[in-house]
Structure formats: C-alpha cells, structure tokens
Design a protein around this motif. Structure first.
Motif, short mmCIF file in Angstrom:
data_model
loop_
_atom_site.label_atom_id
_atom_site.label_comp_id
_atom_site.label_asym_id
_atom_site.label_seq_id
_atom_site.Cartn_x
_atom_site.Cartn_y
_atom_site.Cartn_z
N UNK A 17 5.46 2.07 -27.06
CA UNK A 17 5.52 0.78 -27.18
C UNK A 17 6.42 -0.15 -25.84
N UNK A 18 6.19 -1.25 -25.46
CA UNK A 18 6.72 -1.29 -24.03
C UNK A 18 8.48 -1.83 -24.22
N UNK A 19 9.24 -1.45 -23.57
CA UNK A 19 10.55 -1.81 -23.34
C UNK A 19 10.59 -2.75 -23.68
N UNK A 20 11.81 -3.55 -24.00
CA UNK A 20 12.09 -4.46 -23.72
C UNK A 20 12.79 -4.94 -22.67
N UNK A 49 -0.39 -4.93 -9.56
CA UNK A 49 0.47 -5.04 -11.02
C UNK A 49 1.08 -2.97 -10.54
N UNK A 50 2.33 -2.78 -10.95
CA UNK A 50 2.45 -1.67 -10.47
C UNK A 50 4.30 -1.76 -12.03
N UNK A 51 3.89 -1.33 -12.94
CA UNK A 51 5.55 -1.08 -13.90
C UNK A 51 5.81 -0.12 -13.70
N UNK A 52 7.93 -0.68 -12.83
CA UNK A 52 8.45 1.14 -12.26
C UNK A 52 8.73 1.78 -13.47
N UNK A 53 8.96 0.46 -14.52
CA UNK A 53 9.84 1.29 -15.75
C UNK A 53 9.01 2.40 -16.35
N UNK A 54 7.90 2.31 -16.44
CA UNK A 54 6.74 2.94 -17.35
C UNK A 54 6.47 4.32 -15.55
N UNK A 55 6.42 4.07 -14.22
CA UNK A 55 6.07 4.97 -13.40
C UNK A 55 6.80 6.04 -13.44
N UNK A 56 8.40 5.44 -14.03
CA UNK A 56 9.66 6.75 -13.61
C UNK A 56 9.69 6.89 -15.02
N UNK A 57 10.12 6.93 -15.52
CA UNK A 57 10.48 7.14 -16.72
C UNK A 57 9.12 7.30 -18.30
N UNK A 58 8.10 7.01 -18.39
CA UNK A 58 7.39 7.16 -19.08
C UNK A 58 6.78 6.46 -19.56
N UNK A 96 3.90 11.69 -18.62
CA UNK A 96 3.83 13.06 -19.36
C UNK A 96 2.60 12.50 -20.46
N UNK A 97 2.93 10.65 -20.99
CA UNK A 97 2.20 10.61 -22.38
C UNK A 97 0.80 10.32 -21.60
N UNK A 98 0.33 10.64 -23.05
CA UNK A 98 -1.37 10.57 -23.17
C UNK A 98 -1.07 9.57 -23.20
N UNK A 99 -2.16 8.03 -23.46
CA UNK A 99 -2.72 6.82 -24.29
C UNK A 99 -4.63 6.92 -24.68
N UNK A 102 0.77 -1.39 -0.41
CA UNK A 102 0.18 -0.30 -0.17
C UNK A 102 1.12 1.70 0.12
N UNK A 103 2.26 1.06 0.41
CA UNK A 103 2.52 1.91 0.63
C UNK A 103 3.45 2.82 -0.35
N UNK A 104 3.77 1.00 -1.40
CA UNK A 104 4.61 1.67 -2.34
C UNK A 104 3.31 2.15 -3.71
N UNK A 105 2.34 1.31 -3.26
CA UNK A 105 1.26 2.14 -3.90
C UNK A 105 0.97 3.81 -4.31
N UNK A 106 0.88 4.50 -3.04
CA UNK A 106 0.61 5.76 -3.11
C UNK A 106 1.97 6.48 -3.21
N UNK A 107 2.54 5.30 -3.09
CA UNK A 107 4.33 6.56 -3.62
C UNK A 107 4.04 6.50 -5.45
N UNK A 108 3.49 5.03 -5.65
CA UNK A 108 3.59 5.43 -7.58
C UNK A 108 2.34 6.65 -7.74
N UNK A 109 1.77 6.46 -7.08
CA UNK A 109 0.93 7.65 -7.68
C UNK A 109 0.76 9.17 -7.35
N UNK A 110 1.90 9.13 -6.51
CA UNK A 110 2.52 10.58 -6.53
C UNK A 110 3.91 11.05 -7.49
N UNK A 111 4.55 10.04 -7.78
CA UNK A 111 5.75 10.08 -9.37
C UNK A 111 4.65 10.14 -10.19
N UNK A 112 3.37 9.10 -10.93
CA UNK A 112 2.85 9.19 -11.72
C UNK A 112 2.45 10.57 -11.93
N UNK A 113 2.23 11.32 -11.11
CA UNK A 113 1.62 13.06 -11.54
C UNK A 113 2.72 13.85 -12.14
#
Length: 378
Positions: A111-114, A98-107, A16-19, A1-12
């Motif tokens: 398409x998905x990274x390798x 699930x939380x994709x940390x690569x997309x969370x912090x690098x956008x 930046x990419x709109x799908x 739950x702590x990781x999810x809350x931190x992820x939501x804050x970082x996500x803002x």
C-alpha cells in the motif's frame, strides 16, 4: 528523459514486489489544485505573482510510472509580464510522465506510504489571451516534484505540495514576423501549488496496487510434489473404491441368486430302531420271549438321554377294522407301560400310536402283529 532512463535501470533492482494484474480502468485518479506562479527572470517575483487553478487526471501503470494530464489557468489579478486584458491571463495543458521516487528506490510494500515523493515532467501547449502582442500559443515544457501525503482508511486521498517550473519553448503571436515567434528559454514561470487527488476504486477491491504473493521455485516444486502425491493417493483410493464396488456387485448378485433359488425341502424322518416286539394273535401282552427287545430299547434310551421314542402298534388283517385299531393301540401302550415301570424311562420321552391292521410290513402275516420303535430326535 534522463531521469526516466535512470529510473528504469534502478527499477530492475529496487522494485522486487510483484503486484496483481490490473485492468485499463484501474489506478485512475482525479484532482484539483491551486497556487501561485511568478516569472523566473527579468521581472520582480513578488511583483508579478499570479494565482492559478488547475485540474489533473492521471493513471498509474505501475507502482512507479504513470501519466497525467494537467490543465492550469493563470489569473491576472496582478499585473502580469504579458499585460493581458482578460481576467484569465493564460492557460497551459500538459501531458506529464510521473515517477514515484519512493517506490522506485525503496520498493512497494502493498500500500502507499504515508509520505511519498513523485517526479513529474512533460510537454504541453500554452495559450495567452489578448495582450500587447495579440493572442499567443506556445509549446511548453514542465518539470515538478510532488511532496505527497496519502490519507484515508484505504489511502484513497492524496494531498500534495508541488513546486514546478514551466518553460516556453516556441510560439506564435498574431501580427509578428516569423523571427519573433521564438520564446526565450529564460521566459519561464515558477509555481507552488497545493492539490488533492482522489483515487478511484480498482478491480482488486482497493484504491491502489495490491501485492501478489510470489513463491520461489523451491516452494513451487514442493507444492507440485504435494499435488502429485495427492493425485497418486486419489488414484489409489479410486482404484480401491472400484475394487470394492466390484466386490459389492458380486456379493449382491450372489445374494440375489441365493434368494431366487428354491429352498430345498427337507423331510425329517424318524430313525427306525431295529428291535421290535411281536405279539400273539389277538393279544396285547408282551411275552417273555420279547423282553430282551424291550430291554434293548430301554438301554438305548439310557445311553441317549436326549432321545425320544415313538412306539407304533400294528395288528394283522384278521378280524374287524375297529378291533384291530384298538388292539394296535393297546400293544403300543403295553410296551410304553413296561419301559416306564420296569426300566424307569420317563413317560414324556415315550409317544404311542396305534396304526391298525396291516399286511405290508412283513410277508409273514403273524409278523405284522408288532410294535416298532422310531427315534424322533434324529
């Protein structure tokens, strides 16, 4: 739950990419996995390894967050800590976030990274088949990391290596009192498994999220200005076309009115020339007294080189009709002959006709013995 809350804050700030919008049936995947698990405490790790086999069904709601259902079977090919008497030692079904940390912090770049790192965590329900304590059911919790590689032309396949730890929280064993129904937090299992997922096709034509082209306000304002300018041009063109249509309709009506209007009948009349040549009764010879009139006609024709003259001969009513007709013809011919020979007027400019006897031209009978001149070019 702590990781999810931190992820939501970082996500803002990071995402930046709109799908493009997706349907409920989009971004669903299914997979299988296999590995080994061992207890984390109180037992020898390698002495209590158990093979495991699982299936996973999941859905990604965004490029970062999703949910998965994970079902795992642990086999008792080696002695387990529970010492069960069945081939399948225990099962565990978990509902994982699930939380994709690569997309969370690098956008997300379209398409998905390798290579990606994905965090998983959630709760489940474990069932242990018959052992020394009987059948057991327990509430479980699981945390994991997937080190994933995306493969395929459309990145539709995902192979992952997943280390995880699963805790038993509280359970119930057959035949034991309530104070023995609690699991020790130290009773947990660490597993490593290899899995593969297949991502089904989406409504956007791919197997993953598609990036939507987003324009800033300046671009939108510029496009709106272009649209408004185009509308103004279209309105002006429409007004001009309407004006032209009205003019065309007016011209068509004018043409129709002109076509339906009766054409005026223009009667061409020869211009009568004033000089005339008077003849004696029964004669067709031009007398000397009449020469001045003939000369006036000759002068007129020389002054008007394009003029053509018709000479009309007449006779008075005395005598027979046939005689008067012949006499009128001779009188016209005599005047022509004089104009041609004496005044050198071209013969093809002169035309003669004999109109016989008449008493209509003049009141005096003798004046009707005459030759008259008409310019046929006027």
């Amino acid at each position: 739950m702590f990781v999810a809350a931190a992820a939501i804050a970082a996500s803002a700030s990071a995402q930046r990419t709109v799908v493009t919008a997706s349907k409920a049936t989009d971004n669903i995947y299914v997979g299988v996995n296999a590995g080994v698990t061992a207890p984390t405490t109180k037992h020898s790790v390698f002495g209590n390894l158990s093979p495991e086999l699982g299936v996973r069904v999941g859905k990604n709601f965004t490029t970062v967050f999703g949910v998965a259902v994970d079902a795992t079977m642990h086999f008792s090919s080696m002695p387990s800590e529970f010492n069960t008497k069945t081939w399948v030692d225990n099962t565990n079904i978990s509902l994982l976030g699930t939380a994709n940390l690569s997309n969370l912090f690098a956008g997300y770049k379209g398409e998905p990274r390798t290579f990606e790192v994905i965090a998983l965590g959630g709760f489940g329900w474990g069932h242990m088949f018959k052992g020394p304590e009987g059948k057991m059911n327990a509430l479980t919790s699981k945390a994991a990391l997937d080190f994933a590689v995306n493969l395929g032309k459309a990145k539709e396949w995902q192979v992952y290596l997943e280390p995880s730890i699963t805790y038993g929280l509280q359970g119930y064993a057959e035949g034991y009192a309530a104070d023995n129904m609690k699991y020790d937090i130290n009773r947990s299992g660490f597993s490593v498994k290899l899995g593969v997922n297949y991502k089904f096709g989406n409504s956007n034509g791919t197997h993953n999220f598609a990036v939507e082209q987003v324009r800033d306000q300046a671009e939108i304002d510029a496009l709106n200005a272009q649209i408004n300018a185009a509308r103004s041009e279209a309105d002006a063109a429409k007004a001009a076309a309407a004006k032209k249509d009205a003019e065309i309709a007016r011209l068509k009506k004018a043409l129709s009115d002109c076509e339906n209007k009766p054409a005026p009948v223009v009667e061409k009349k020869a211009a009568n020339l004033q000089p005339s040549v008077v003849f004696a009764q029964g004669k067709s010879v031009v007398e000397r007294s009449q020469m001045s009139n003939v000369e006036m006609i000759a002068k007129y024709m020389k002054n008007n080189p394009n003029a053509k003259i018709k000479i009309s001969g007449y006779a008075s009513p005395e005598g027979s009709k046939a005689l008067n007709q012949k006499l009128s013809e001779k009188r016209a011919a005599a005047v022509k002959d004089l104009l041609v020979k004496k005044y050198k007027i071209a013969a093809d400019r002169l035309e003669t006709e004999g109109l016989g006897a008449t008493d209509k031209l003049f009141d005096e009978v003798e004046f009707n013995r005459v030759a008259l001149f008409n310019d046929t070019t006027k």
